[in-house]
Write a protein that holds these residues in place. Structure first.
Motif, PDB file in Angstrom:
ATOM      1  N   UNK A 125       0.821  -1.127  -0.168  1.00 47.55           N
ATOM      2  CA  UNK A 125       0.112  -0.157  -0.062  1.00 47.55           C
ATOM      3  C   UNK A 125       0.877   1.399   0.320  1.00 47.55           C
ATOM      4  N   UNK A 126       1.877   1.221   1.272  1.00 42.67           N
ATOM      5  CA  UNK A 126       2.517   2.324   0.705  1.00 42.67           C
ATOM      6  C   UNK A 126       3.764   2.743  -0.925  1.00 42.67           C
ATOM      7  N   UNK A 127       3.728   1.935  -1.564  1.00 48.42           N
ATOM      8  CA  UNK A 127       4.488   1.276  -2.514  1.00 48.42           C
ATOM      9  C   UNK A 127       3.541   1.748  -4.239  1.00 48.42           C
ATOM     10  N   UNK A 128       2.335   0.927  -3.926  1.00 46.01           N
ATOM     11  CA  UNK A 128       2.028   1.143  -5.333  1.00 46.01           C
ATOM     12  C   UNK A 128       1.652   2.491  -6.169  1.00 46.01           C
ATOM     13  N   UNK A 129       2.517   2.167  -7.276  1.00 47.04           N
ATOM     14  CA  UNK A 129       1.742   3.076  -8.539  1.00 47.04           C
ATOM     15  C   UNK A 129       3.518   3.653  -8.266  1.00 47.04           C
ATOM     16  N   UNK A 130       4.231   3.744  -7.647  1.00 51.49           N
ATOM     17  CA  UNK A 130       5.960   4.333  -6.699  1.00 51.49           C
ATOM     18  C   UNK A 130       6.451   3.109  -7.821  1.00 51.49           C
ATOM     19  N   UNK A 131       8.058   3.912  -8.038  1.00 50.45           N
ATOM     20  CA  UNK A 131       8.846   2.931  -9.081  1.00 50.45           C
ATOM     21  C   UNK A 131       9.545   1.837  -7.816  1.00 50.45           C
ATOM     22  N   UNK A 132       9.077   1.958  -6.798  1.00 51.09           N
ATOM     23  CA  UNK A 132       9.727   1.809  -5.693  1.00 51.09           C
ATOM     24  C   UNK A 132       8.569   0.015  -5.115  1.00 51.09           C
ATOM     25  N   UNK A 133       7.636   0.451  -5.667  1.00 50.67           N
ATOM     26  CA  UNK A 133       6.531  -1.050  -6.191  1.00 50.67           C
ATOM     27  C   UNK A 133       6.919  -2.124  -6.580  1.00 50.67           C
ATOM     28  N   UNK A 134       7.124  -3.518  -5.872  1.00 46.17           N
ATOM     29  CA  UNK A 134       7.611  -4.101  -6.066  1.00 46.17           C
ATOM     30  C   UNK A 134       7.801  -4.558  -7.551  1.00 46.17           C
ATOM     31  N   UNK A 135       8.851  -5.634  -7.938  1.00 44.07           N
ATOM     32  CA  UNK A 135       8.801  -6.063  -9.532  1.00 44.07           C
ATOM     33  C   UNK A 135       7.395  -6.891  -9.752  1.00 44.07           C
ATOM     34  N   UNK A 136       7.503  -7.964  -8.844  1.00 43.98           N
ATOM     35  CA  UNK A 136       6.899  -9.293  -8.642  1.00 43.98           C
ATOM     36  C   UNK A 136       6.570  -9.861  -7.055  1.00 43.98           C
ATOM     37  N   UNK A 137       5.296 -10.793  -6.460  1.00 41.94           N
ATOM     38  CA  UNK A 137       5.234 -11.521  -5.214  1.00 41.94           C
ATOM     39  C   UNK A 137       4.871 -12.738  -5.493  1.00 41.94           C
ATOM     40  N   UNK A 138       5.947 -12.875  -4.581  1.00 39.25           N
ATOM     41  CA  UNK A 138       5.768 -14.685  -5.040  1.00 39.25           C
ATOM     42  C   UNK A 138       5.520 -14.691  -3.671  1.00 39.25           C
ATOM     43  N   UNK A 139       4.405 -16.247  -3.084  1.00 36.70           N
ATOM     44  CA  UNK A 139       4.573 -16.697  -2.004  1.00 36.70           C
ATOM     45  C   UNK A 139       4.170 -17.785  -2.146  1.00 36.70           C
ATOM     46  N   UNK A 140       5.254 -18.853  -0.571  1.00 35.54           N
ATOM     47  CA  UNK A 140       5.042 -20.070  -0.982  1.00 35.54           C
ATOM     48  C   UNK A 140       4.280 -20.396   0.330  1.00 35.54           C
ATOM     49  N   UNK A 141       3.620 -21.210   0.116  1.00 36.97           N
ATOM     50  CA  UNK A 141       3.192 -21.992   1.519  1.00 36.97           C
ATOM     51  C   UNK A 141       3.819 -23.869   1.788  1.00 36.97           C
ATOM     52  N   UNK A 142       4.247 -24.239   3.277  1.00 32.78           N
ATOM     53  CA  UNK A 142       4.791 -24.681   3.749  1.00 32.78           C
ATOM     54  C   UNK A 142       3.843 -25.406   4.778  1.00 32.78           C
ATOM     55  N   UNK A 143       4.190 -27.593   4.673  1.00 34.24           N
ATOM     56  CA  UNK A 143       3.451 -27.800   5.709  1.00 34.24           C
ATOM     57  C   UNK A 143       4.007 -28.994   6.201  1.00 34.24           C
ATOM     58  N   UNK A 144       3.474 -30.317   6.559  1.00 32.38           N
ATOM     59  CA  UNK A 144       3.315 -31.343   6.638  1.00 32.38           C
ATOM     60  C   UNK A 144       2.358 -31.883   6.292  1.00 32.38           C
TER      61      UNK A 144
END
Length: 976
Positions: free
Chosen positions: A338-357
């Motif tokens: 929310x703080x970086x959206x629309x700026x040049x510092x907005x992350x270039x991509x988002x990655x999420x990996x959940x894990x458990x057993x």
């Protein structure tokens, strides 16, 4: 010695001989002024990227003053592409540099892997075979980009560019007075014409070593295309055919003697070397333009690495005790978004990996912040019971999905059940240079653990289990943050710190076991927001002293030098904005494990690549896979980014666990690029430290000194493992076999008398079926093969990372080979979408002063033919009007996309781009009609109505390298 070993040995011998490379020189030249594959690739990428930024600036009414030519640098292009008025942080060019480096290193490797392949070099008149290599590679690039596998796409693109560029050096294209590229090489829907027949003589003997006129006059008069024959083993060639030429080309000794290559200025046709290189640059740009039109501007710029920010990557344990941790990961990620959206510092991509057993995944990778938010919102903490979880399996998935040099955060409160993957994870860390930080909650907490809201008792991580995470963090340059669940929100400031742009590591050290020590680091004038992290137990104390002798100790939360916050094992010091430049010191007192890390924001940084230097006269070297050998030499290609006034003065390898330090020998290659050689490097875990001078930020007469440390450890090994991957692609339902050789070495040389057991295992991140076979070893070496099979339903464009790990019996010494492969379905559809103009309605006044009051409309039907894969999208490449599309069924049952374009008469031209599902590109061009009765048209008031429409259905390729284009999709990337 087996027959296979004999052939491999012969290849090793001849490949190491001077002058063997029979192409444009791969990377650098040490004499003369020849152009290399690296120059050609780099110039084409920079020019094409600059064109996109120029045209976008024009569409926004902004100035773009950069002159586009072959003298561009990464820094000048990225600065021109960034709106500096809206971006005040230091400008990072690391990702742009790294993407280009990856492409030209993979370009150079073609000379090693495909040395004797005629098709990969357009030798022996293999024009159809060479084009097949190019078109198959381009299809693979487009498929990989479609799935956002940019790293794999860059590697393939670099290799494709090599083959394309060799055509202009090895054929007689420029001798036929052609100044533009041969577009049929990248357009398989066009015929290859005017080829010299198999029995057509093409050359005559060179006279006295002068080959300037050795092409037969009849060949030139008829405009016939030929290329030289080349062999290092035999002089045989068809009667009358040209040879490539050069010391090791045996065919050039048989009539007609001599050669026609233009690989360098000293070559047989060296007088045309620079012309061939210039046309090769234009041809590479033409290839890049086709890929750009197929994948879109936003993805093309991501492919080129033109971004100011890294990815935001979380690997999260989702078992029952993790509800607090998941909530905090959600909070901090949302705050960053929310703080970086629309700026040049907005992350270039988002990655999420959940894990458990017993599971891990699925992987979420997206450029859409809302998609990421939705994915992390859906995470819930449930299950559990047995404490260990599949944390390393989740981390493996993230490491192979994230771009190089990513920052990855792992949240867990449990040990790793899949600890056997430690070697694989370490190999991936060293290959990707990604930084992994572990957020561990309740490590060996001795108090009674409260239950979570779900009633699940929190677990604990033993010290031996935590050490696994510490080892991986140290290997990557990351940290292990140990806090209670209630205090986790106070520690996630490290995530916010890392999400800023242009983060550099100034200094980092890990002391295990801990001993009191003093450490120095340099604060230079380019640094902003310098932060010091110290991790250790509660008994640790420290003193921080600046270059003027002012000090602050660990008991001062707000002292003269920094603001201090402490939580768990973490102390975070943010240096004040008026910090003094120069040498700082931090003294740490502790007898237990601790670490110190200093980061900041700066445009000045460095990128390193391990390479293997060769003894060729042209100073060639290739990318080194795996770890360097203990006791041997280490060669590093070091690229300094961010300033053209930087001078590197010292590069060292030091082992923080001991007193070992090795100084490197510096060899400048060109501005900002150095070949650093370290001799006789002993066994150990080293980090690379660079020091230098920068005049751009200093107002003094003396330059500003700086230092940067590479995050990723460089480990040596006494085990050698080499592979020969003859293909980087694999078709769904097929197998690829990769031979490898494992050996024990002493002082960097294979030990023929070595005995002992070496265990080899293979692992891939897609869980594709694989098996290993071995041959009987001899002379200290063992050969084997790994066979990997892609499932029939594997999606084209998917990347798979295969890791072959070799370790000794004590598991104390490990080496590895990491091979990246792309799944690519065989492409049979090379037909571009077809355009049929339906109408161009209304007329426009010729006077520009009256255009705003009139509208015009253009309607066209677009199809992908009877055997096509269907139209994926239609976009406006030229024109400022509105495009609407609809789909109807034609008389023959085919799908027809109806494109209706409306615009003001002030925008009287339109160019539509249609892309099918394979990536073939078609164009549709229209122009508004002029009103013949317009009284303001004094030039020809009685002209009849004029319709200028150029429907095309033969692809989106052009010889032009400058276009007006649409680029609204990259607004958020570059100019917001």
């Amino acid at each position: 010695m087996t027959a296979r070993e004999t052939v491999l040995l012969l290849l090793v011998v001849v490949l190491s001989l001077p002058g063997l490379i029979h192409t444009f020189k791969p990377l650098f030249t040490f004499s003369g002024n020849s152009t290399t594959h690296r120059d050609i690739t780099r110039n084409a990428v920079l020019r094409k990227t600059a064109e996109i930024c120029r045209d976008f600036a024009a569409s926004e009414g902004q100035d773009f003053t950069l002159t586009i030519n072959n003298n561009l640098s990464v820094e000048t292009v990225q600065r021109a592409c960034v709106s500096t008025s809206s971006f005040t942080s230091p400008l990072s060019t690391v990702m742009f540099h790294d993407a280009i480096i990856n492409m030209y290193l993979r370009n150079a490797i073609v000379d090693l892997v495909y040395t004797l392949s005629d098709e990969h070099h357009f030798d022996k008149e293999t024009f159809q075979g060479g084009r097949d290599v190019i078109t198959a590679g381009v299809s693979a690039v487009k498929a990989a980009v479609k799935l956002e596998n940019f790293v794999a796409a860059r590697g393939i693109l670099g290799q494709v560019c090599h083959t394309l560029q060799d055509f202009y050096s090895h054929s007689n294209w420029v001798e036929l007075s052609n100044n533009a590229p041969y577009s049929a090489l990248t357009r398989p829907d066009q015929p290859l014409e005017n080829l010299a027949g198999p029995s057509t003589p093409t050359c005559r003997n060179c006279t006295g070593g002068d080959c300037a006129d050795n092409l037969l006059p009849d060949l030139l008069q008829q405009g016939l295309l030929t290329s030289g024959y080349f062999s290092i083993f035999s002089s045989e060639k068809p009667t009358g055919k040209c040879s490539h030429g050069g010391v090791f080309d045996q065919t050039s000794r048989q009539d007609p003697v001599g050669g026609i290559n233009k690989d360098e200025v000293e070559s047989s046709h060296g007088s045309l070397h620079h012309k061939a290189a210039d046309v090769a640059v234009d041809a590479t740009m033409e290839l890049l333009e086709d890929i750009r039109l197929a994948v879109g501007d936003k993805n093309f710029l991501r492919l080129m690495g033109l971004s100011q920010s890294s990815v935001l990557c979380f690997v999260i344990d989702t078992t029952g005790s993790m509800s607090d941790d998941i909530a905090e990961a959600k909070r901090v990620s949302f705050e960053i978004i929310d703080s970086k959206r629309g700026t040049l510092q907005e992350p270039s991509a988002y990655i999420l990996v959940p894990f458990n057993d017993p599971g891990f995944g699925p992987l979420t990778i997206t450029t859409n912040a809302d998609t990421f938010k939705d994915s992390i919102n859906k995470l819930s903490a449930r299950g559990g019971g047995d404490t260990p979880e599949l944390s390393l399996s989740g981390l493996q998935l993230a490491l192979t999905a994230a771009p190089p040099s990513s920052e990855i955060f792992v949240f867990t409160d449990a040990p790793a059940k899949d600890f056997q993957l430690k070697g694989i994870i370490t190999a991936l860390i060293e290959r990707t240079k990604s930084v992994v930080t572990f957020m561990l909650t309740d490590v060996l907490s001795r108090r009674r653990r409260r239950r979570t809201p779900t009633g699940v008792r929190p677990r604990k991580i033993g010290q031996s289990d935590a050490q696994l995470y510490r080892d991986l963090a140290q290997a990557s340059g990351g940290q292990v943050i140990e806090v209670t669940k209630s205090d986790l929100s106070l520690a996630t400031s490290v995530i916010e710190d890392s999400s800023a742009s242009a983060i550099v590591t100034v200094f980092q050290v890990v002391k295990n076991p801990g001993t009191p020590d003093n450490f120095t680091f340099i604060v230079d004038g380019s640094l902003r927001n310098v932060t010091v992290y110290i991790t250790g137990n509660s008994f640790l104390t420290f003193h921080l002293t600046n270059s003027r002798g002012v000090s602050q100790n660990s008991s001062q939360s707000s002292g003269p030098l920094a603001s201090l916050s402490s939580v768990g094992n973490l102390r975070r010091l943010r240096l004040k904005a008026d910090m003094q430049t120069g040498i700082w010191q931090i003294s740490v007192s502790s007898n237990n494990l601790y670490s110190v890390k200093v980061i900041g924001q700066s445009s000045v940084d460095c990128i390193f690549n391990l390479v293997e230097a060769t003894e060729r006269v042209h100073g060639g070297f290739n990318l080194k896979e795996g770890r360097p050998l203990s006791g041997g030499n280490i060669s590093i290609l070091l690229t300094v980014t961010g300033s053209e006034t930087v001078k590197v003065t010292e590069v060292t390898l030091f082992d923080s666990s001991g007193p070992t330090e090795v100084n490197g020998s510096l060899q400048p290659m060109e501005n900002g690029i150095f070949l650093v050689t370290f001799s006789g490097v002993p066994a150990g875990d080293f980090v690379l430290l660079m020091k230098g001078e920068n005049r751009s930020v200093s107002l003094k007469s003396t330059p500003d000194t700086f230092q940067r440390q590479v995050s990723t450890q460089i480990k040596t090994s006494s085990i050698s493992i080499t592979t020969q991957a003859n293909s980087i692609t694999i078709e769904p339902g097929s197998s690829v076999t990769i031979p490898f050789t494992v050996a024990t070495t002493t002082n960097g040389v294979v030990n023929d008398s070595a005995t002992g057991m070496i265990t080899v295992q293979a692992n891939n991140d897609r869980s594709y079926p694989s098996n290993i076979t071995f041959e009987v070893g001899s002379g200290g070496k063992t050969n084997g093969t790994v066979t990997l099979r892609a499932p029939p339903n594997a999606t084209s464009g998917t990347d798979v990372t295969l890791t072959i790990e070799a370790r000794n019996a004590a598991s104390a010494d490990i080496n590895y080979a990491v091979i990246g492969l792309s799944v690519v379905a065989k492409v049979t559809d090379f037909t571009s979408p077809l355009c049929q103009v339906v109408s161009t309605s209304a007329t426009c006044p010729s006077s520009s002063s009256q255009c705003a009051s009139s509208q015009w409309e253009f309607v066209a039907n677009l199809t992908d033919g009877d055997t096509g894969t269907g139209i994926q999208r239609i976009t406006v490449r030229q024109g400022s009007g509105t495009l609407n599309t609809s789909t109807v069924v034609g008389a023959g049952g085919e799908n027809i996309t109806v494109a209706t374009y409306n615009a003001s008469c002030c925008s009287p031209n339109v160019e539509l781009i249609a892309v099918d599902n394979i990536g073939n590109v078609g164009r549709c061009v229209g122009q508004a009609r002029e009103d013949p009765t317009d009284p303001t048209d004094s030039t020809n008031p009685t002209n009849p109505t004029i319709v200028v429409v150029k429907p095309t259905g033969t692809g989106g390729h052009t010889l032009s390298i400058s276009h007006s284009l649409w680029i609204s999709v990259v607004v958020s990337v570059l100019w917001k």
